[in-house]
Scaffold this motif. Structure first.
Motif: not given
Length: 276
Positions: A1-24
Motif C-alpha cells: 500500500m502506498s503512503a498516499t493511499s493510507k488513511t489519515p493519521t489516527l487521533t486521540v479523538q478516534d481512539i476515544r470514539a472507539r469506546k464500546g466499539g471495535d476493539p482497539i
C-alpha cells in the motif's frame, strides 16, 4: 500500500470514539522498522518505557530517562503514517508537581511528534492529568500494576484482588473524570477489568486484564518471542523469533568458519561493469 493511499493519521479523538466499539489494537515499538511493520495494523503504537528492559538490558523501567524516550519516540515516529503514537513519561518526570509534568510532557510531544503521553497512577495523579489536559496535552492513564511502582508493590503482582478492587475502581473513575482519553488496565482480575470497562466512559486498554476491555496492548518483543528474560502469564507468543534468529546466526557462523560465505554471488569481480 502506498503512503498516499493510507488513511489519515489516527487521533486521540478516534481512539476515544472507539469506546464500546471495535476493539482497539496496540503494540509497543521502539524502532523505525518495527513501527513500519505495525503501522497498518495498530490503532495506536506505544513507545513504552519497557524499552529500558527490552533493548537496554535494565532490570526495570526505573532507569529510563527522558532522553531515552525522546530518542526512541523520534525513531518510531519515522515509521508511522497511520497509527497514533503515544509515548510513556518516564519515572520521575511527572510525579513532583503538575507544572513539572507539563514541562516534561510538552518536551516529549514537541521533540517526538507524539499525539499523546501516558503516565501511571490513579487518584493521586488525577490533578496532574487534569492540569495537562487543560493545557493541550492528551493523556492516556495507566492503573493496576504500574511498573514504575514495582518496588512499592514488592514485585510484578496482580493488583485489585478482594477489597483492593474498590481502590482500582476509584482510580479508574478519577482518571476518566480528570480528562484521560483512555486508560491501560494492567495485571488485574478479569472480572474487575470488565466492571471498570462498564463503569467508565473512556476506553480501557487491557494488558493482563480481560478480553472484555475496549482494546489490548502487548510488548511487541514479548509476543514475537524476542524477549525471553521472563514470560508473563498474560503474554501470548505469536512467534518465536529468538529461536529463528539463533538458528540463523548459528548457520552464518558455520558458513564463515567453513569459508563458504561469502560465496561467488556475494563478492565483486574485477570487471568494472559489476556494480551490483
Amino acid at each position: 500500500m502506498s503512503a498516499t493511499s493510507k488513511t489519515p493519521t489516527l487521533t486521540v479523538q478516534d481512539i476515544r470514539a472507539r469506546k464500546g466499539g471495535d476493539p482497539i489494537v496496540s503494540l509497543t515499538a521502539y524502532t523505525t522498522p518495527m513501527a513500519q511493520l505495525m503501522d497498518d495494523h495498530c490503532d495506536f503504537v506505544l513507545v513504552g518505557d519497557s524499552v529500558g528492559m527490552v533493548l537496554h538490558g535494565l532490570p526495570s523501567t526505573l532507569g529510563v530517562t527522558m532522553d531515552m524516550m525522546i530518542l526512541h519516540g523520534k525513531a518510531v515516529a519515522r515509521g508511522l503514517e497511520r497509527a497514533l503514537m503515544v509515548v510513556d513519561m518516564p519515572f520521575g518526570s511527572y510525579e513532583t508537581c503538575p507544572a513539572d509534568a507539563f514541562a516534561n510532557a510538552a518536551r516529549l510531544m514537541a521533540e517526538t511528534g507524539a499525539g499523546a503521553v501516558k503516565l501511571e497512577g490513579g487518584v493521586e495523579m488525577a490533578d496532574t492529568i487534569a492540569f495537562l489536559v487543560k493545557r493541550g496535552i492528551p493523556v492516556m492513564a495507566h492503573i493496576g500494576l504500574t511498573p514504575q511502582s514495582v518496588n512499592v508493590f514488592g514485585g510484578y503482582k496482580v493488583q485489585g484482588r478482594g477489597n483492593a478492587g474498590d481502590a482500582l475502581m476509584a482510580d479508574a473513575h478519577a482518571v476518566a473524570e480528570a480528562g484521560a482519553f483512555a486508560v491501560v488496565l494492567e495485571k488485574i482480575p478479569a472480572s474487575l477489568a470488565d466492571k471498570i470497562t462498564a463503569a467508565i466512559d473512556i476506553p480501557t486498554i487491557g494488558i493482563g486484564a480481560s478480553a472484555g476491555c475496549d482494546g489490548q496492548v502487548l510488548v511487541v518483543d514479548d509476543m514475537l518471542g524476542l524477549f525471553a528474560a521472563f514470560k508473563p502469564k498474560f503474554v501470548k507468543r505469536y512467534a518465536n523469533l529468538a529461536e529463528q534468529a539463533q538458528a540463523a546466526i548459528a548457520d552464518y557462523t558455520t558458513d564463515v568458519r567453513a569459508r563458504s560465505f561469502p560465496a561467488d554471488e556475494h563478492v565483486f569481480a574485477d570487471d568494472t561493469g559489476d556494480t551490483k
